[in-house]
Design a protein around this motif. Structure first.
Motif, PDB file in Angstrom:
ATOM      1  N   ASP A 138       0.827  -1.202   0.000  1.00  0.00           N
ATOM      2  CA  ASP A 138       0.000   0.000   0.000  1.00  0.00           C
ATOM      3  C   ASP A 138       0.867   1.260   0.000  1.00  0.00           C
ATOM      4  O   ASP A 138       0.531   2.247  -0.660  1.00  0.00           O
TER       5      ASP A 138
ATOM      6  N   TYR B 164      -2.357   3.631  -4.808  1.00  0.00           N
ATOM      7  CA  TYR B 164      -3.338   3.846  -5.880  1.00  0.00           C
ATOM      8  C   TYR B 164      -3.228   2.840  -7.024  1.00  0.00           C
ATOM      9  O   TYR B 164      -3.877   2.989  -8.054  1.00  0.00           O
TER      10      TYR B 164
ATOM     11  N   ASP C  86      -3.374  -1.378  -8.283  1.00  0.00           N
ATOM     12  CA  ASP C  86      -4.138  -2.559  -7.891  1.00  0.00           C
ATOM     13  C   ASP C  86      -3.392  -3.353  -6.830  1.00  0.00           C
ATOM     14  O   ASP C  86      -4.009  -4.040  -6.013  1.00  0.00           O
TER      15      ASP C  86
ATOM     16  N   ARG D 261      -4.467  -2.005  -3.575  1.00  0.00           N
ATOM     17  CA  ARG D 261      -5.785  -2.520  -3.201  1.00  0.00           C
ATOM     18  C   ARG D 261      -5.670  -3.921  -2.605  1.00  0.00           C
ATOM     19  O   ARG D 261      -6.219  -4.211  -1.548  1.00  0.00           O
TER      20      ARG D 261
ATOM     21  N   TYR E 270     -10.053   0.268   3.219  1.00  0.00           N
ATOM     22  CA  TYR E 270     -10.341  -0.393   1.946  1.00  0.00           C
ATOM     23  C   TYR E 270     -11.707   0.057   1.420  1.00  0.00           C
ATOM     24  O   TYR E 270     -11.848   0.394   0.235  1.00  0.00           O
TER      25      TYR E 270
ATOM     26  N   ARG F 199     -11.700   3.607   0.052  1.00  0.00           N
ATOM     27  CA  ARG F 199     -11.001   3.775  -1.223  1.00  0.00           C
ATOM     28  C   ARG F 199     -11.635   2.986  -2.361  1.00  0.00           C
ATOM     29  O   ARG F 199     -11.590   3.411  -3.510  1.00  0.00           O
ATOM     30  N   HIS F 200     -12.189   1.820  -2.032  1.00  0.00           N
ATOM     31  CA  HIS F 200     -12.668   0.921  -3.080  1.00  0.00           C
ATOM     32  C   HIS F 200     -14.099   0.439  -2.786  1.00  0.00           C
ATOM     33  O   HIS F 200     -14.348  -0.762  -2.707  1.00  0.00           O
TER      34      HIS F 200
ATOM     35  N   SER G   5     -15.501  -2.106  -5.288  1.00  0.00           N
ATOM     36  CA  SER G   5     -14.651  -3.252  -5.631  1.00  0.00           C
ATOM     37  C   SER G   5     -15.404  -4.564  -5.481  1.00  0.00           C
ATOM     38  O   SER G   5     -16.334  -4.689  -4.686  1.00  0.00           O
TER      39      SER G   5
END
Length: 291
Positions: free
Chosen positions: A75, A80, A82, A85, A111, A114-115, A118
């Motif tokens: 991270d 930013y 994958d 992530r 998580y 940010r996503h 996802s």
């Protein structure tokens, strides 16, 4: 009058008077103050796939603390991307497996922030909910963790109803609600023993109103009969017994409530305007809608 600066000869005289030589001037240069002590070192980034593989290897060895550190580097070094992530999700998982639940919660929250869209967002929510769930204390202690777990589990079911984690979350919601009801019952019994009947009623009322689908509902209704009878509120006592008998006719708690009413020459009788009756009519309506 123009400003004048001391000549090199004059400066030398001043430094000599202080016991210093001109050679000491370099030491006073701010660019040289930490030249020897702090030398910048270029730390090359470790390839992302290597960091990830090393983290997985540590997971295999059950070295969850260092696995989490490896995934955290993904991270930090590949923000930013994958890889970031994946690293953040694995950080949450490693901390969860290592029983560092608060760290798992924090990583899961980051998580989801940010996503949120996802494909693994449901799993991040599940990790966060389970990390709260694992910290539920016994009923003698404060139940803030239980309340947080309930919220996180409910959010999982609401946001990701078709996810593979929804069924387990629903089962744990019932367990968590039972835990919260158990706490209310414990406090209510304490007040009942102390003959603090209004305080006891408030606790049993919470169980009947909020947790009527838990295993504590039968006892809560019977305890309401006891408390209302003690206060001379016979109509409410009769209603509590009637609702108890209607919903749990074979319950030993109903038998106790019935016998208690008989000591006062009363029978179970439901008063439709009572809050107890309204609660259980609402339960029947919600159950029918769910079906």
């Amino acid at each position: 009058m123009p400003l004048t600066f001391p000549t090199r000869g004059a400066m030398a005289a001043v430094l000599l008077s202080l016991g210093l030589g001109l050679g000491g001037c370099d030491a006073l240069d701010p660019t040289n103050l930490f030249a020897e002590k702090y030398k910048p070192e270029a730390v090359p980034d470790t390839p992302a796939d290597k960091l990830y593989s090393e983290g997985l290897a540590k997971m295999e060895d059950k070295d969850y603390e260092n696995a989490a550190k490896q995934f955290e580097q993904l991270d930090k070094q590949y923000t930013y991307s994958d890889w970031s992530r994946k690293g953040l999700l694995m950080t949450a998982y490693a901390n969860y497996e290592g029983a560092k639940y608060d760290d798992a919660i924090n990583a899961s929250k980051r998580y989801l922030q940010r996503h949120p869209a996802s494909k693994d967002a449901a799993y991040a929510q599940y990790l966060m909910a389970m990390s709260q769930y694992k910290q539920i204390p016994d009923v003698t202690r404060d139940q803030e963790r239980s309340e947080r777990a309930l919220v996180a589990l409910q959010e999982l079911v609401q946001k990701y109803p078709t996810s593979e984690y929804a069924a387990d979350a629903k089962a744990k919601i019932q367990i968590t609600r039972d835990q919260l009801a158990g706490k209310e019952m414990a406090v209510g019994r304490f007040y009942l023993e102390k003959r603090a009947f209004p305080a006891a009623i408030n606790r049993f009322r919470d169980v009947v109103s909020k947790y009527q689908t838990t295993r504590h509902a039968e006892e809560a209704l019977e305890r309401l009969v006891e408390a209302y009878m003690a206060l001379g509120l016979t109509a409410e006592a009769q209603t509590a017994a009637a609702v108890l008998g209607h919903n749990f006719p074979d319950s030993p708690w109903y038998q106790d409530a019935y016998k208690l009413l008989q000591t006062g020459g009363l029978e179970p009788r439901e008063e439709k305007t009572s809050w107890i009756s309204k609660v259980y009519r609402g339960v029947i309506g919600r159950t029918a809608a769910a079906e």
